[in-house]
Structure formats: structure tokens, C-alpha cells
Scaffold this active site. Structure first.
Site, PDB file in Angstrom:
ATOM      1  CG  HIS A   9      58.987  36.989  54.018  1.00 55.15           C
ATOM      2  ND1 HIS A   9      58.432  38.240  54.020  1.00 55.15           N
ATOM      3  CD2 HIS A   9      58.516  36.366  52.897  1.00 55.15           C
ATOM      4  CE1 HIS A   9      57.674  38.383  52.927  1.00 55.15           C
ATOM      5  NE2 HIS A   9      57.697  37.253  52.240  1.00 55.15           N
ATOM      6  CG  ASP A  43      61.134  41.061  54.809  1.00 53.10           C
ATOM      7  OD1 ASP A  43      60.826  39.847  54.879  1.00 53.10           O
ATOM      8  OD2 ASP A  43      61.757  41.542  53.834  1.00 53.10           O
ATOM      9  CG  ASP A  78      54.642  38.921  49.816  1.00 53.41           C
ATOM     10  OD1 ASP A  78      55.119  38.017  50.526  1.00 53.41           O
ATOM     11  OD2 ASP A  78      55.267  39.464  48.898  1.00 53.41           O
ATOM     12  CD  GLU A 130      60.859  36.878  50.184  1.00 52.46           C
ATOM     13  OE1 GLU A 130      60.859  36.146  49.169  1.00 52.46           O
ATOM     14  OE2 GLU A 130      60.185  37.937  50.264  1.00 52.46           O
ATOM     15  CD  GLU A 131      58.760  40.977  49.918  1.00 50.47           C
ATOM     16  OE1 GLU A 131      59.227  40.976  48.775  1.00 50.47           O
ATOM     17  OE2 GLU A 131      57.664  40.474  50.204  1.00 50.47           O
ATOM     18  CD  GLU A 133      56.911  34.228  49.979  1.00 57.95           C
ATOM     19  OE1 GLU A 133      55.994  35.046  49.726  1.00 57.95           O
ATOM     20  OE2 GLU A 133      58.096  34.547  50.161  1.00 57.95           O
ATOM     21  CG  HIS A 150      55.609  43.213  46.263  1.00 55.86           C
ATOM     22  ND1 HIS A 150      56.786  42.924  45.632  1.00 55.86           N
ATOM     23  CD2 HIS A 150      55.538  42.344  47.313  1.00 55.86           C
ATOM     24  CE1 HIS A 150      57.405  41.922  46.251  1.00 55.86           C
ATOM     25  NE2 HIS A 150      56.655  41.558  47.266  1.00 55.86           N
TER      26      HIS A 150
END
Lengths: 359, 359
Positions: free
Chosen positions: B72, B74, B99, B129-130, B158, B335
Site C-alpha cells: 500500500h 498510504d 509501514d 490501507e490505513e 507489509e 505507526h
């Protein structure tokens, strides 16, 4: 505002209407307390004391027994239901009609018209009953002037539909908190689920058989109930805390300490938990075996019932004065927009009390 | 904003830094999607398609197998951690390093530098995705152009610390609601306590033995947990409703329907309740027995592990494409404000994939 005057010579129904038309929401009782004090001061058979907006009037006749007639002056907030209105069926509508200006009117009528009672009398008019317990005027008087509240028996003229309700249950509310360890639910074995840990507590509650205890001929039914349960962090997290709030309503043969000990005992085998007392108000014994109470029951008639809610009779009980609820209002109409009282019941209540105190 | 250009000839670590310096918080992926498309379009061995901010590039070499490399574009919101910063220990810091812009860099490097792979390749770069599942770009492509996602095996880059994580658990969240009848706690026998009625549900959860299921050599540990419990009206009211929210994490041999049937079965003897499905996302089979997957495992080395969280590999699984997670980032750093990645791991990951696809 000009001082309002109360005419204690009018009948108890008209007097109730006058009291309703003198608003006294909790915290704003002063005009009514002033009017009550002003109406009682001139009566030669009464000694009048005042503490804040609480008025106490006593006879000093040297009788072997002293009984207390008590009532609160305040009402819940007015809801477009003042001034009062008497309908064609003899029903008086308005805020406080039932809870409990009808009872206060009966107190005032007895105070004014029974100068030579067979028992010494204490009349208590107090403020802030409808709000937080620490504001309660009866509590303030009990703390500052407990001698003003001395007596052998008390009648609280709270609405009881003209039925004698003896004593009251105690109430204890505790929080039982279980703990665990957070983890992602995808790896739940890394954590410990606090909600699962509360399972034995709920199982014990579900299986609990509440006691029925007869005191002075009244059967008190107890209850032990979860009133709240709360736990959870997020939809994918093993929760690390859960709280079950339990309310124990107990018969008046138990003290507050005994009630708490019982609750601890009930959950002793339910795993690990931490207990916090959230609220505790002791029970009140009905005291119906006391001579003054026996005579009262005979005079007012009917079958006494146990009181299940908590009322200010417990404050008298804590002072060593057995107490009952007995008043003309209907408790189911209290605090309602369409609050009302049958005027015939007010007059009936006054008549029965007069009969008891003058026989 | 002038179009940003990506140089796919620089090494994967420098390319990761360039990707981090081109911010792409969820919902704002367009500049990065444009840059990825622009970088891939000139490559003669790739056919490039675009749907929204999702870019798909495919070889058409007629190989007997097709594998998908997906990632992903984003990131979660930037937290004062852009632009990127390379420290003296070869660690690259910044939002999305782990990530999963390191994984995207590896995808782009393979796309640019392996023009003649031993298997046909599909590169998928997707958005959102987030954030909420319904926004997920991979889901949008799967719905609109499922043929673009056809393949025999998929690798989602991932962060997995360079370890192969096969398939993923399914997750089902349901609410079990018990009901009762309100009453004052002083007269609890007039009511029915809904929290007490939830007691058998918690007891069943506490006693539940989760399954361990081995699939393709990977042991999936299940879990069945209360993640929330809620009930209560007021401190003196018998509650008339209680809700236990239960999360079931299950092995990928069960379908979503089978998982729900299992949960209903587990609580069948726990009194009356009403079930509402709050969330359901199917599991993904690891598919490690597939020839392409076997070769992949051999090439990248290490011991494959089951994936316990839910990831987009399940979207591939739902399309009939077995999928694994394999990426250079550390999932524990995702994150976070201090998100970072070891550049050596990015290069290592690229090298292993290149080995698998050129052997």
C-alpha cells in the site's frame, strides 16, 4: 417579595393549596420557612427554634412520651404546575401536592389545633430533601442540634397513600473491580481477560437467594443486584479491567458494617477483585413494638407495610428514634408533572393523627 | 505541486527515503501514485493499469505461474517525522519507513530491474490501507477489476521483520444482548436483571478452550474473548439490557459462515440472547503447499510463521490467491513517531526476492 402569611385556621386541603402556591424548590425554601416560622411563633403552647431554613416547634408539657411529626419543605423543580388547581372531583393538582405539602399542611394543622396533646410533640420542617444527601436539612439539624430531635417515635409524613410504612431498608452500593492484562485479541494467550475474570461474580449474583426477614411483623425482602457492568478497551484488545457495580438492599436488622461484611463474604470465593464502597445508607428499624407506635397503628388503622425504598426515617433511626412513613400523598405521583392529591385523603390523615394524639 | 520523479536506479534504501519524502497520508496518495505510474510506464516489459490511485503493473511473458507483489502507498498521519533521516548506523527514520515504503521500494526495484523473471509478475500499489476497510484500494480493485489480481501466489510486503507470515486468522465480532425488566432495586423481585442473565455467557467464555489448528505446517491458535461488556441504567435500577461483545479469532480452515455458526453453537446453552454481527473479516489460507510458495520459502529462508492479525492477504485469499506477508519493516515500529527501518534489511529483502524470481 412581601412576606407570605399562612392561615392555619383554614382546613388542611386549603392550606395545602396555599403551601403549593408558595414555591419552595430545593435551595429556595426561605420564603416558605419564614412563613412557617411566622405562623408557629404566636402559638403559646409551642417553643420554636430555627436552624437555617429548618424550623422545629415543640410542646413542653412533661408527658411521658414524645413523638415527632416531620416533613420536608422543598419540592422538585416546578414543571408548569404552579399555582395549584382544585378540580371538580376534589383533587388538588400542582407541584408538591403529594410530595409533600399535603403532609406539611397536616403537620401545621395539628400544631395549630392540638394545644394539649396526650404526648409531647415535636414538629420538624426541613429543607433540601429532594437533592444530594449532604444538603439535607434534617441531617444538618441532627448534626448541630440532636437534642431538638429527641423523641420516642417519629412519623414522617412522606406520601404513603395513607398506609403505615415501617422503617426502611438499608442500601449499600459497591464496585467490584477485576483486572487482567491487555493484549491483541489475535494473540489472546499473551493477555488475561478481566471481563472473563468477572464471570464468577455474575454467576454468584445470578444464584444468590435473597433473605426475607420479619421484624416487628413486617417482612423485609432483600435484594442483591448488579446495577452496572463495564469493561472493554477496543474491539481487538483483551480488556485489562472490568467493574461490576452491586447494590445490596438489606433488612434493618443489619448495620451498615454488617451489610458490607455480608457482601464481601458473598463474593469471597469469586476470584480476585478490589472492592470500593460507592454509597452506603443504613437501614431503619420500624420500632412498631414501642407503645407510642402501637397506639399510632391502632389509631390510623390498616396493616403496616415494610418500606422498601430509603427515606429519612433512617436518619431518625440513626438517632435512636424508631420511625414510620405515613402521609396522605400517593408516592407514585411524586415528582410528576401531573402531581396531585385527593383532598379527602389530606383531611382523613389529619383526623387520624388528631385521634391518636387526643385519645 | 510539480510532479515528483522517482529514480528506480538508485538502491532500495535511497528509494525508500525518496518515497518517505513524498508524503502520502491516507486519502492523499495521488502525488505518489502519479510518481509510481510515471516511473513504471516507460518500462517496456510491463503493462501498467490505473484505477483511482491504485497502480497495477504486469509482465506478460506467458510463464506457467504468476505471482503478485503487493503493497500500500498510504501512511498513517505524519507526526513531525518527515522528511526522512538516515542516521550513522544505517537506520532510516520517518513516517512510513517500516509501514511500508521500504516494501514499496523493494517492489519498485524488482519491477525496474527484473525484466525477465522466471514467473510472470503482477505489482500492485494501492491506497487507503490505513483507514476504514470500505476505502481500501485493494478491495476497490478486486471489485472492479478482479482479473488484474489473478495469480497463483501473492506476497504482501507489509512489515514482518523479514519473516514469512502465512495466511491470516479470520476475525468475527458479535454482540450478544440479554434483556430483562426494569424495577427499583428496593423491589428487585418486580424486575429481571439482564446483567445476571449475561452470567452464563461470561462463564462459557471463561471456560472456553480455544482450538489450535495446524495448516500447511503452521499452527494457528484461536481465541474467543469478551472485548466489551456494558449494562446498567442507574445505581438503583434493575437493568433491562446487557451487551457482551465477543471477538472470535479463528484459523483459516473456517469460513466466515462456519465461524459464526461456531459462536452461536458455543453460546447455545447460555440462556436467551440476541446476536448482532458487528464485524466479520474472513481468514486467509497460507497456501504454502503451492509450488510457487514452496520455492519462495526456500529462497527467502527462515521458518514460516502463522499471521495472527488480520491483513490484506485475506483479500487475496478471497480471490482464490494464497498469500503471505513478507517485508523488511518491523511491525512493532509501525505507526509510531519514531518509526524507522534498517536499510540493510531493505536490501536483504530485495536480494531474496530477486533470487526467488531469477533462479
Amino acid at each position: 417579595m412581601p412576606r407570605q402569611e399562612l392561615d392555619l385556621q383554614q382546613d388542611a386541603a386549603l392550606l395545602t393549596a396555599a403551601l403549593v402556591d408558595l414555591p419552595s424548590e430545593s435551595g429556595n425554601e426561605q420564603p416558605l420557612a419564614d412563613a412557617v416560622e411566622a405562623a408557629l411563633r404566636p402559638l403559646p403552647h409551642l417553643t420554636v427554634d430555627r436552624y437555617g431554613n429548618n424550623v422545629i416547634a415543640r410542646t413542653r408539657l412533661g408527658r411521658p412520651e414524645r413523638v415527632i411529626l416531620a416533613g420536608h419543605l422543598d419540592t422538585v423543580p416546578i414543571a408548569d404546575n404552579v399555582p395549584s388547581r382544585l378540580d371538580g372531583n376534589g383533587v388538588l393538582w400542582g407541584c408538591g401536592t403529594s410530595d409533600m405539602k399535603a403532609g406539611v399542611a397536616v403537620q401545621l394543622r395539628i400544631a395549630a389545633t392540638v394545644p394539649d396533646p396526650n404526648r409531647d410533640l415535636t414538629f420538624v420542617f426541613y429543607d433540601n430533601e429532594e437533592v444530594a444527601a449532604h444538603l439535607n436539612g434534617l441531617g444538618h439539624v441532627a448534626a448541630a442540634h440532636p437534642d431538638w430531635l429527641a423523641g420516642d417515635f417519629a412519623v414522617l409524613l412522606e406520601p404513603s397513600s395513607g398506609q403505615v410504612e415501617g422503617g426502611c431498608q438499608g442500601t449499600l452500593r459497591v464496585e467490584l473491580r477485576t483486572t487482567g492484562q491487555r493484549a491483541h485479541t489475535a494473540r489472546s494467550w499473551m493477555g488475561a481477560n478481566a471481563i472473563h475474570a468477572a464471570s464468577p461474580i455474575l454467576a454468584r449474583l445470578a444464584a444468590y437467594e435473597p433473605r426475607r426477614k420479619v421484624i416487628d411483623g413486617l417482612e423485609y425482602r432483600e435484594g442483591l443486584n448488579a446495577v452496572r457492568v463495564e469493561g472493554g478497551v477496543a474491539g481487538n484488545v483483551i480488556p485489562d479491567a472490568c467493574t461490576v457495580t452491586v447494590n445490596y438492599r438489606y433488612a434493618p436488622d443489619l448495620s451498615e458494617e454488617q451489610a458490607l461484611a455480608h457482601v464481601r463474604e458473598v463474593f469471597a470465593a469469586c476470584g480476585e477483585w478490589e472492592l470500593t464502597v460507592d454509597d452506603s445508607s443504613g437501614a431503619a428499624l420500624p420500632g412498631l413494638s414501642h407503645p407510642a407506635a402501637k397506639a399510632f397503628i391502632e389509631a390510623v388503622g390498616g396493616e403496616p407495610q415494610p418500606k422498601f425504598g430509603w427515606t429519612d426515617v433512617a436518619r431518625f433511626s440513626a438517632l435512636g428514634v424508631p420511625a414510620v412513613n405515613y402521609g396522605p400523598g400517593d408516592p407514585n405521583l411524586a415528582h410528576k408533572r401531573d402531581e396531585r392529591v385527593e383532598t379527602a385523603k389530606i383531611l382523613h390523615c389529619e383526623e387520624r393523627l388528631r385521634g391518636w394524639l387526643t385519645a
